[in-house]
Design a protein around this motif. Structure first.
Motif, PDB file in Angstrom:
ATOM      1  N   MET A  95       0.882  -1.200   0.033  1.00  0.00           N
ATOM      2  CA  MET A  95      -0.022   0.041  -0.022  1.00  0.00           C
ATOM      3  C   MET A  95       0.882   1.234   0.099  1.00  0.00           C
ATOM      4  N   ARG A  96       0.813   2.248  -0.779  1.00  0.00           N
ATOM      5  CA  ARG A  96       1.514   3.377  -0.863  1.00  0.00           C
ATOM      6  C   ARG A  96       1.653   4.287   0.408  1.00  0.00           C
ATOM      7  N   PRO A  97       2.978   4.052   0.639  1.00  0.00           N
ATOM      8  CA  PRO A  97       3.223   4.812   1.937  1.00  0.00           C
ATOM      9  C   PRO A  97       3.516   6.413   1.750  1.00  0.00           C
ATOM     10  N   GLU A  98       3.567   6.889   0.006  1.00  0.00           N
ATOM     11  CA  GLU A  98       3.674   8.313  -0.040  1.00  0.00           C
ATOM     12  C   GLU A  98       3.426   8.305  -1.548  1.00  0.00           C
ATOM     13  N   GLY A  99       3.329   9.540  -2.105  1.00  0.00           N
ATOM     14  CA  GLY A  99       2.881   9.732  -3.423  1.00  0.00           C
ATOM     15  C   GLY A  99       3.848   9.700  -4.623  1.00  0.00           C
ATOM     16  N   THR A 100       5.113  10.362  -4.151  1.00  0.00           N
ATOM     17  CA  THR A 100       5.848  10.635  -5.411  1.00  0.00           C
ATOM     18  C   THR A 100       6.389   9.684  -6.052  1.00  0.00           C
ATOM     19  N   ALA A 101       6.729   8.517  -5.565  1.00  0.00           N
ATOM     20  CA  ALA A 101       7.022   7.411  -6.503  1.00  0.00           C
ATOM     21  C   ALA A 101       6.125   6.697  -7.638  1.00  0.00           C
ATOM     22  N   ALA A 102       4.830   6.769  -7.034  1.00  0.00           N
ATOM     23  CA  ALA A 102       3.781   6.214  -7.938  1.00  0.00           C
ATOM     24  C   ALA A 102       3.505   7.277  -8.805  1.00  0.00           C
ATOM     25  N   VAL A 103       3.825   8.629  -8.652  1.00  0.00           N
ATOM     26  CA  VAL A 103       3.473   9.475  -9.705  1.00  0.00           C
ATOM     27  C   VAL A 103       4.436   9.494 -10.681  1.00  0.00           C
ATOM     28  N   VAL A 104       5.736   9.368 -10.219  1.00  0.00           N
ATOM     29  CA  VAL A 104       6.608   9.418 -11.092  1.00  0.00           C
ATOM     30  C   VAL A 104       6.437   7.992 -12.239  1.00  0.00           C
ATOM     31  N   ARG A 105       6.307   6.578 -11.580  1.00  0.00           N
ATOM     32  CA  ARG A 105       6.232   5.544 -12.142  1.00  0.00           C
ATOM     33  C   ARG A 105       4.873   5.806 -13.281  1.00  0.00           C
ATOM     34  N   ALA A 106       3.955   6.369 -12.868  1.00  0.00           N
ATOM     35  CA  ALA A 106       2.831   6.708 -13.739  1.00  0.00           C
ATOM     36  C   ALA A 106       3.022   7.464 -14.992  1.00  0.00           C
ATOM     37  N   VAL A 107       3.873   8.563 -14.684  1.00  0.00           N
ATOM     38  CA  VAL A 107       4.368   9.666 -15.614  1.00  0.00           C
ATOM     39  C   VAL A 107       5.239   8.887 -16.741  1.00  0.00           C
ATOM     40  N   ILE A 108       6.146   7.937 -16.282  1.00  0.00           N
ATOM     41  CA  ILE A 108       7.158   7.339 -17.140  1.00  0.00           C
ATOM     42  C   ILE A 108       6.047   6.310 -17.985  1.00  0.00           C
ATOM     43  N   GLU A 109       5.241   5.642 -17.163  1.00  0.00           N
ATOM     44  CA  GLU A 109       4.548   4.722 -17.828  1.00  0.00           C
ATOM     45  C   GLU A 109       3.537   5.091 -18.937  1.00  0.00           C
ATOM     46  N   SER A 110       3.003   6.275 -18.891  1.00  0.00           N
ATOM     47  CA  SER A 110       2.096   6.925 -19.792  1.00  0.00           C
ATOM     48  C   SER A 110       2.915   7.839 -20.759  1.00  0.00           C
ATOM     49  N   ASN A 111       4.094   7.976 -20.587  1.00  0.00           N
ATOM     50  CA  ASN A 111       5.106   8.713 -21.307  1.00  0.00           C
ATOM     51  C   ASN A 111       4.649  10.120 -21.317  1.00  0.00           C
ATOM     52  N   LEU A 112       3.943  10.634 -20.101  1.00  0.00           N
ATOM     53  CA  LEU A 112       3.486  12.018 -20.011  1.00  0.00           C
ATOM     54  C   LEU A 112       4.228  13.045 -20.397  1.00  0.00           C
ATOM     55  N   LEU A 113       5.703  13.069 -20.321  1.00  0.00           N
ATOM     56  CA  LEU A 113       6.386  14.011 -20.585  1.00  0.00           C
ATOM     57  C   LEU A 113       6.869  14.345 -21.949  1.00  0.00           C
ATOM     58  N   TYR A 114       6.268  13.363 -22.910  1.00  0.00           N
ATOM     59  CA  TYR A 114       6.608  13.562 -24.257  1.00  0.00           C
ATOM     60  C   TYR A 114       6.695  14.890 -24.828  1.00  0.00           C
ATOM     61  N   ASP A 115       5.661  15.789 -24.310  1.00  0.00           N
ATOM     62  CA  ASP A 115       5.685  17.117 -24.904  1.00  0.00           C
ATOM     63  C   ASP A 115       6.285  18.352 -23.909  1.00  0.00           C
ATOM     64  N   GLY A 116       7.006  17.976 -22.881  1.00  0.00           N
ATOM     65  CA  GLY A 116       7.440  18.632 -22.064  1.00  0.00           C
ATOM     66  C   GLY A 116       7.158  18.596 -20.537  1.00  0.00           C
ATOM     67  N   GLY A 117       7.282  19.304 -19.898  1.00  0.00           N
ATOM     68  CA  GLY A 117       7.130  19.323 -18.372  1.00  0.00           C
ATOM     69  C   GLY A 117       5.786  19.153 -17.902  1.00  0.00           C
ATOM     70  N   LYS A 118       5.607  18.602 -16.675  1.00  0.00           N
ATOM     71  CA  LYS A 118       4.275  18.464 -16.410  1.00  0.00           C
ATOM     72  C   LYS A 118       4.071  19.183 -15.007  1.00  0.00           C
ATOM     73  N   ARG A 119       2.947  19.695 -14.452  1.00  0.00           N
ATOM     74  CA  ARG A 119       2.667  20.197 -12.998  1.00  0.00           C
ATOM     75  C   ARG A 119       1.518  19.301 -12.574  1.00  0.00           C
ATOM     76  N   LEU A 120       1.762  18.512 -11.507  1.00  0.00           N
ATOM     77  CA  LEU A 120       0.572  17.654 -11.277  1.00  0.00           C
ATOM     78  C   LEU A 120       0.381  17.852  -9.692  1.00  0.00           C
ATOM     79  N   PHE A 121      -0.795  17.488  -9.427  1.00  0.00           N
ATOM     80  CA  PHE A 121      -0.969  17.560  -7.865  1.00  0.00           C
ATOM     81  C   PHE A 121      -2.091  16.244  -7.705  1.00  0.00           C
ATOM     82  N   TYR A 122      -1.902  15.929  -6.481  1.00  0.00           N
ATOM     83  CA  TYR A 122      -2.725  14.630  -6.046  1.00  0.00           C
ATOM     84  C   TYR A 122      -3.209  15.005  -4.557  1.00  0.00           C
ATOM     85  N   MET A 123      -4.239  14.296  -4.196  1.00  0.00           N
ATOM     86  CA  MET A 123      -4.624  13.964  -2.824  1.00  0.00           C
ATOM     87  C   MET A 123      -5.231  12.705  -2.517  1.00  0.00           C
TER      88      MET A 123
END
Ligand code: ATP
Ligand code: MG
Length: 443
Positions: A95-123
């Motif tokens: 179970m996730r103990p924090e958010g950053t690792a999962a966000v980074v995993r998702a960003v890489i997996e979906s190639n979210l940075l293909y067109d430049g940087g991204k500003r993201l938030f979660y709760m």
């Protein structure tokens, strides 16, 4: 449950929630919703977009992302082996103990940075098997931001300004900002050697945790909460003294933007973060009002994490705040409570009229006001008098009386419960929505 089971008269043993995992009940939940709404609005203004990742991830993600020699990975994760799939492979999940690792995993997996940087938030909820106490729970909640793909100190400043704007928006006054720079890995290596030498000179003062970390993660010893080590730790070599020109320039760049915006901070050379992945800027918003659980929001730059998780080299910076601690602190400092408004309470003369009444109430809700009907019991509706009492206690602004006589004439009586000087008025049922819209535009 089978319907028949209900007739068993022996009382069943009471089931309780899991230790350290709290229910958030009304009216308290309204304070959560108010905070969440403010967060959403603010994130929009800073152009941060919402990301939602699963609660469960492969354990390996956190081991790699957070670091093997950290409290979280060593002893705090809720991990388990999943049931084997048809190939006999069981997955190790946590179970996730924090958010950053999962966000980074998702960003890489979906190639979210293909067109430049991204500003993201979660709760959302995070899970750590810690000793439950005030401000420290096993299921707790974080709001976090991650700005990925931006290497300049302007982005470090932006996320800090965002946090400061949030404190302002919710009326939190009692937090102060502490800053440090962890430099780059090569600078840390130089410092590390001297740090280990220093701690070895003071080996007699090291506690068990510190001894264990001496060679695996000596930087973390600086972060100790053990009072008997404080003085010794205060004299340890400062990482700031090992920074090269580039790292210092980054730090100065950040400070200049904070200064220009009137954001006060102090430099804390012993500030490191609990997680391994940080470099350059690290910061915390802290308070003295929550005992040793004084860190309300913590973050920093993590330019190496994305590569560690299998992506292309990408700079990044972010923070996470503890929702429980923020709300606790708001209570401490007496900042205003959010009250959930109820516009109207419907009083009904005869339960047989429920179909007509409830059609009217649906129209009111569609017109945008909140309304609650007095519930019918097994014997029908309660007396008008006792319904009025409930209407008063509900906090509702208006009582809408759907009495038998009123309904016979297609009317409803509207009574202002909070302003006795207002005469009650009768209105045709068909005009109720219009009345509701009038209320809406008046507020
Ligand atoms: P601490 O030093 O208090 O243990 P941390 O370094 O483990 O905090 P982070 O991993 O940086 O905390 O998490 C960011 C924020 O989340 C913390 O500053 C805190 O407000 C909150 N937080 C962390 N752990 C808990 C917990 N067990 N219960 C409630 N809030 C927590
Ligand atoms: Mg912790």
């Amino acid at each position: 449950m089978h319907m028949d089971e209900k007739v068993v008269s022996r009382k069943a043993e009471k089931l309780v929630g899991v230790k350290g995992m709290n229910d958030i009940l009304p009216p308290e939940s309204a304070r959560w919703e108010a905070l969440e709404a403010t967060v959403r609005e603010l994130m929009l203004r800073y152009a941060y977009r919402n990301i939602r990742t699963p609660i469960l991830e492969h354990t390996a993600l956190f081991v790699r992302g957070i670091g093997e020699v950290t409290d979280i990975v060593e002893k705090e994760m809720y991990s388990f082996e999943d049931r084997s799939d048809k190939h006999g492979q069981a997955e190790h999940l946590s179970m996730r103990p924090e958010g950053t690792a999962a966000v980074v995993r998702a960003v890489i997996e979906s190639n979210l940075l293909y067109d430049g940087g991204k500003r993201l938030f979660y709760m959302g909820p995070m899970f750590r098997r810690e000793k439950p106490q005030r401000g420290r729970y096993r299921q707790f909640h974080q709001v976090g931001v991650e700005a990925l793909g931006f290497g300049g100190p302007d982005t470090d400043a932006e996320v800090i300004l965002l946090a400061a704007a949030l404190w302002q928006a919710i009326g939190l006054t009692d937090v102060r900002l502490e800053l440090n720079s962890l430099g780059q890995p090569a600078e840390r290596a130089l410092h590390r050697a001297q740090l280990i030498a220093y701690f070895e000179q003071h080996a007699g003062l090291l506690d068990e945790d510190a001894k264990r970390r001496l060679h695996s993660n000596p930087l973390r010893i600086l972060d100790t909460k053990n009072p008997t080590m404080q003085e010794m730790v205060a004299g340890a070599p400062r990482l700031l003294d090992f920074l090269g020109a580039e790292s210092l320039a980054h730090f100065e760049g950040l400070k200049a933007i904070l200064d220009a915006n009137g954001v006060a901070y102090s430099i804390n050379p012993r500030l490191v973060r609990g997680l391994d992945y940080y470099n350059l800027t690290v910061f915390e918003f802290v308070t003295d009002r929550l005992g040793s659980q004084g860190t309300v929001c913590a973050g920093g730059r993590y330019d190496d994490l994305i590569v560690q998780i299998g992506g292309k080299p990408t700079p990044a910076v972010g923070w996470a705040l503890g929702v429980e601690r923020v709300l606790e602190l708001l209570k401490e400092t007496g900042a205003s409570e959010a009250v959930a408004p109820l516009d109207a309470y419907a009083i009904v003369g005869d339960a047989k009229d429920a179909p007509r009444v409830m059609v009217s109430l649906e129209q009111l809700r569609a017109a945008g006001i909140s309304v609650q009907m007095h519930p019918a019991g097994a014997e029908g509706m309660a007396s008008l008098k006792s319904q009025f009492k409930k209407a008063d206690a509900s906090g509702g602004r208006y009582a809408l009386v759907f009495g038998v006589d009123e309904l016979a004439q297609g009317q409803v009586t509207i009574k202002d419960l909070r302003d006795a000087s207002q005469a009650q008025q009768s209105r045709p049922l068909q005009e109720l929505s219009q009345w509701a819209k009038g209320l809406q535009s008046a507020t």
